[in-house]
Structure formats: C-alpha cells, structure tokens
Scaffold this motif. Structure first.
Motif, PDB file in Angstrom:
ATOM      1  N   LYS A  44       0.913  -1.439   0.119  1.00 27.10           N
ATOM      2  CA  LYS A  44       0.057  -0.041  -0.213  1.00 27.10           C
ATOM      3  C   LYS A  44       1.546   1.195   0.123  1.00 27.10           C
ATOM      4  O   LYS A  44       0.428   2.050  -0.614  1.00 27.10           O
ATOM      5  N   TYR A  45       2.004   1.509   0.851  1.00 24.66           N
ATOM      6  CA  TYR A  45       2.869   2.227   1.164  1.00 24.66           C
ATOM      7  C   TYR A  45       3.736   2.916  -0.796  1.00 24.66           C
ATOM      8  O   TYR A  45       3.397   4.205  -0.603  1.00 24.66           O
ATOM      9  N   LEU A  46       4.187   1.832  -1.385  1.00 23.19           N
ATOM     10  CA  LEU A  46       4.649   2.419  -2.531  1.00 23.19           C
ATOM     11  C   LEU A  46       3.872   1.927  -3.324  1.00 23.19           C
ATOM     12  O   LEU A  46       3.928   2.627  -4.537  1.00 23.19           O
ATOM     13  N   ALA A  47       2.667   2.005  -3.017  1.00 23.82           N
ATOM     14  CA  ALA A  47       1.582   2.706  -4.455  1.00 23.82           C
ATOM     15  C   ALA A  47       0.670   4.162  -3.982  1.00 23.82           C
ATOM     16  O   ALA A  47      -0.072   4.185  -4.532  1.00 23.82           O
ATOM     17  N   SER A  48       1.680   4.826  -2.694  1.00 23.44           N
ATOM     18  CA  SER A  48       0.705   6.043  -2.467  1.00 23.44           C
ATOM     19  C   SER A  48       1.271   7.223  -2.468  1.00 23.44           C
ATOM     20  O   SER A  48       3.279   7.317  -3.055  1.00 23.44           O
ATOM     21  N   TRP A  49       0.683   8.405  -2.828  1.00 23.97           N
ATOM     22  CA  TRP A  49       1.567   9.141  -2.803  1.00 23.97           C
ATOM     23  C   TRP A  49       1.217  10.168  -1.775  1.00 23.97           C
ATOM     24  O   TRP A  49       2.429  10.875  -1.711  1.00 23.97           O
TER      25      TRP A  49
END
Ligand code: NAD
Ligand code: ADE
Length: 464
Positions: free
Chosen positions: A455-460
């Motif tokens: 989730k973190y890697l897909a977030s901004w």
C-alpha cells in the motif's frame, strides 16, 4: 568398468597438442591423450553430422552430464518440455558455441519435440567430444569441428539453413545474416528467431533499422537474467580461465588493460583485480569510463595504455580497438587477447604487417617478432579467448542464458502470429521466473512485501 588411467596432461580443447590436424574436409589425428576406457570403436550413425571424431562421444556424454548437474533451471524446463512437447513439429537451426552447456540446451529443445540441427558459431569454440556425443548419444544433427577453416564454417552454416528452420537460434546473427543475404529463398517458412549475444543484437537492430528484418527475433542477451550474469560473471571468470590455460602467467602485479567497460569488461576487470592485477580500463563512453573510475580503476586513452600494459584483453564488440599504432608502442612480451564476439577487435592484419615472423610458442599463443625488436604474443588468433583456450562460461551461469533460449523458443512457437518483424526483449514474466527458479535451486529465500508495504509503495500522500 572404468580402470584407473593416468590423467590427461592436456584438456581436450588443445587440438594441436592432441595431434589433430584440421583441414577443410575435417580432422585427422591421434587420440593419444584419451583414456582407454573412453575410447569407442569406429561408429556409424544415421544422424547427419560433420564432427571431428565420433569416437569421442562417450567422453562428451560424461562431460555433458557433469554440466547438467549445474543447470537445474534448464533441467526443470526440459522435464516440462518432455511432457508438454511445446515445440512439436518445429525445426530449429541453432548456431551456437558447441559446448557441454549448449548440448544440454539442444537436449531440452529436442525433449520439447523440436527437430534440431546445431552448427558452430565460431571456428575455435567447438568441443569435439561434445559434438560427437550430440550425434551419437543424443541423436542431434551437429556440424562443428574445433579449428574449422572459414570455408567449413560457412558449409556448416549452409547445413543449418538447408534444414529449412521454423526458428533460428543464433549467437552472433550469422544464420540470420546469411538468410537475409544469399539464402533469401529460405525466409518464407521462418516464424522467428532468438539471439544470444550483444554483437548479434546490434547486427539485428541494424537490419531492423534498415526495414529489412524478415521475421521477429527475441534478443535473449537483453534479458536481465542473461547479460547481468553471463556477460559479467561468466565472461569475467572464463576469460581469465582462458588467459591462464593459454599462458600460465602470474596475474598478481601485472598491468592488465581491459578494452570496454560494459557487462563483459566489468566482469573481467573485477576478476583481474581480485587476482592482484593493476587494471587499466580504456573506454569511449563517458558514463562507462566514469563508472570504471569510481570502481577504482585507472582509465586511460588506448594510446597511453598501450605503453603501460603487460596484458591487453578487448571486450567491446567494436572493430580495431587495438591497432598498428598501439602495437608499435607495446612493451616487449606484451600479451594481446580478445573476448568480444568477433575476431576484429584486434587489427591482426596490421599486426602481421609489423612483424618479421610469427610462430606458435604454446597452444593458442602466437609470438609476433616485430621489426622494432620487441615480441608481442597474440592469444587464440584474436578469437574469443574464453571459448577458444578454455571451456567458456561455467554451466551454472549458462543455466540462466539457456533457460531464456528455451523459453524464448517456446514463446516464439506459441505467439509468432501476433509478433511483428522487430527485435523483442524476452517477456518480463519469463525473465522474472528464471530469476525466481535460479534462486530456488540455489536454496536462497527472499522476502515478500507485506500488505502495508504494498500500500505504501502505491501511495503518494505519506511524506515527512
Ligand atoms: P556492452 O555494450 O555492455 O559493452 C561494450 C563496451 O565497450 C561499452 O561500454 C562501449 O562503450 C565500449 N566500447 C565500444 N567501442 C570501444 C572502443 N573503441 N574502445 C573502448 N571501449 C569501447 O557489451 P558486452 O555485453 O560487454 O559485450 C561485449 C562483446 O563481448 C560483444 O561482442 C559481445 O557479443 C561479446 N560477448 C562475449 C562473451 C564471451 O563468452 N566471450 C559473452 C558475452 C558477450
Ligand atoms: N558462451 C559463453 N560461454 C558459453 C558456453 N559455456 N556455452 C555456450 N555458449 C557460451
């Protein structure tokens, strides 16, 4: 049963030592160094071939099996191919270095149902026992003789093309080169090809750029699981192996000049450094040169390096990297070799012009007596040193290269109808699967992303 025999004093890659005499029509000579229990009586076979000596087949089979122990990824593919037959009815013309590792690839393609013809991709890289075993033990048509002359080399390429392949498998693009030149009438039935090496990919991209490429080709070299390992660690180790087998020199304390700091050059420089050489890199690309500097190597123009070096090895894929004006300034006793694909990186005609005489002082070592009174030593006639004077890359690294070849052939057989006449990279899922399988067979486990990490890697929206 095998009996104890004195060890062979020379590995079997030294045809002149073993007494082979090579001519356009084949070889003749003694098998004096072959242990008795590995000699076979004269053999006949229905499998098409042009090899040095079918009597070497048993020795070849033993060495092919030894290599296979270090090729678990390819073995996994072979086992699946055996059941699924994804290459059923497909004719493959493979032009590769005829080594123990290539034999295991050819076995895999055959297990998949392919009708394979294998020819040499270099006049000096064939292992004659392997060529014999392929014919006699594995029933694979093979045309390859170590030391074959140019005319024989092209006769063998003709045999590959006469096989009327559906798929071509090149190392250096020679089959595709001939098909797009004198043998265009054979282009019709071809569904695609694969290419093993950097120089071959460069040639294919040139063909594509001219709008002339007549079928799709997969650039196996460009897979991460190929060039990052084969070109770097494979060439690094096996070129050093070739240097040592040919010369038996001490590396420690010697000034070694590496031509080109690409994948092969990096591997070679790091291995030479590891053995105590003072490594000098020559480059034409600022980025590659900068990388060499920051990896701790001295970088010099080739004209300056020529005066400094004790050993020179080119790995650029380019022409005349070492030439007349460099030979003239080399130290007495300088050793010159190449591990790039073609024997053009060293200007050998230029070297000939400077020399009063040339003689072979050891297998694969030619002494050039220059008119300035110095002597320089050319290894393996400027052909790729690792495959001429040694056995090429170890099986453990060819495992990944040839897994890419086998799976790219399968990909081509399944998907050719939807492909254009361009140069493709190996599909990412195949590349990733080979890396996963290789790690698995090495017993190495890695982590997977947690749900939170994904989730973190897909977030901004999460910052400081
Ligand atoms: P690469 O493109 O990664 O590296 C080549 C390097 O040479 C580049 O950095 C380039 O800038 C440099 N270069 C080009 N011309 C030069 C010149 N005149 N002087 C100095 N540097 C120059 O290519 P690679 O994958 O390292 O392959 C190099 C060659 O080795 C190719 O011919 C390839 O086919 C061959 N190869 C051989 C083996 C083997 O078993 N011996 C294995 C893999 C590749
Ligand atoms: N290229 C470099 N090493 C090789 C090997 N062992 N077999 C086939 N091709 C190669």
């Amino acid at each position: 049963m095998p009996t104890a025999v004195a060890p062979d004093p020379y590995p079997m890659f030294f045809p002149s030592v073993r007494g082979f005499h090579v001519s356009a029509g084949g070889t003749s000579g003694s098998l004096r160094a072959l242990p008795n229990d590995l000699r076979n009586p004269p053999v006949t076979t229905n499998v098409k071939h042009h090899v040095a000596d079918l009597g070497l087949a048993e020795l070849g089979r033993q060495r092919i099996e030894w290599a296979d122990r270090d090729m678990p990824v390819l073995k996994t593919i072979r086992d699946r191919f055996e059941k699924e037959k994804p290459l059923d009815g497909i004719r493959i013309s493979a032009c590769l270095h005829v080594t123990t590792e290539t034999a295991n690839l050819a076995r895999t393609l055959k297990a998949g149902g392919a009708d394979v013809v294998l020819v040499a991709s270099n006049p000096l890289s064939t292992q004659d026992d392997v060529a014999a075993a392929l014919v006699q033990e594995y029933g694979i048509a093979t045309y390859a003789i170590k030391g074959e002359d140019d005319a024989t080399y092209y006769e063998h390429l003709t045999a590959a093309i006469d096989h009327a392949p559906h798929i071509t498998m090149d190392d250096g693009a020679d089959v595709i080169g001939v098909l797009h030149g004198d043998r265009r009438e054979m282009l019709d039935g071809i569904i695609g090809g694969t290419e093993e090496t950097t120089t071959g990919v460069i040639r294919l991209k040139a063909l594509e750029a001219e709008g002339k490429l007549a079928f799709p080709v997969v650039a196996v070299n460009d897979a991460n699981t190929k060039h990052m390992f084969d070109n770097r660690y494979g060439t690094g180790q096996s070129t050093l192996d070739g240097l040592l087998r040919a010369t038996n020199i001490l590396i420690a304390g010697r000034k070694c000049v590496v031509g080109g700091y690409g994948w092969c050059g990096r591997g070679l420089a790091s291995r030479l450094k590891g053995m105590g050489a003072h490594v000098i890199v020559v480059e034409i690309d600022p980025l590659a040169a900068l990388e060499a500097v920051m990896d701790g190597f001295e970088v010099l123009p080739v004209a300056d390096a020529a005066k400094e070096g004790d050993v020179f090895i080119t790995a650029t894929g380019n022409i005349h990297v070492l030439r007349r004006e460099h030979f003239e300034h080399m130290k007495d006793g300088a050793i010159i070799a190449n591990t790039g694909h073609f024997n053009v990186e060293i200007d050998i005609p230029g070297l000939d012009e400077l020399a009063d005489g040339v003689r072979e002082v050891r297998p694969f070592v030619q002494e050039y007596a220059l008119r300035n009174g110095r002597k320089v030593y050319l290894l393996a006639e400027g052909r790729l040193l690792n495959l001429s004077a040694a056995e090429g890359h170890p099986a453990a690294v060819m495992d990944m290269s040839f897994a890419n070849q086998a799976l790219s052939a399968e990909h081509m057989a399944k998907n050719h109808a939807s492909l254009d006449n361009t140069v493709y990279t190996v599909p990412e899922d195949i590349d990733a699967e080979i890396a996963r399988l290789k790690l698995y067979t090495m017993g190495v486990e890695i982590d997977t992303l947690t749900a939170e990490q994904e989730k973190y890697l897909a977030s901004w929206d999460q910052g400081t």
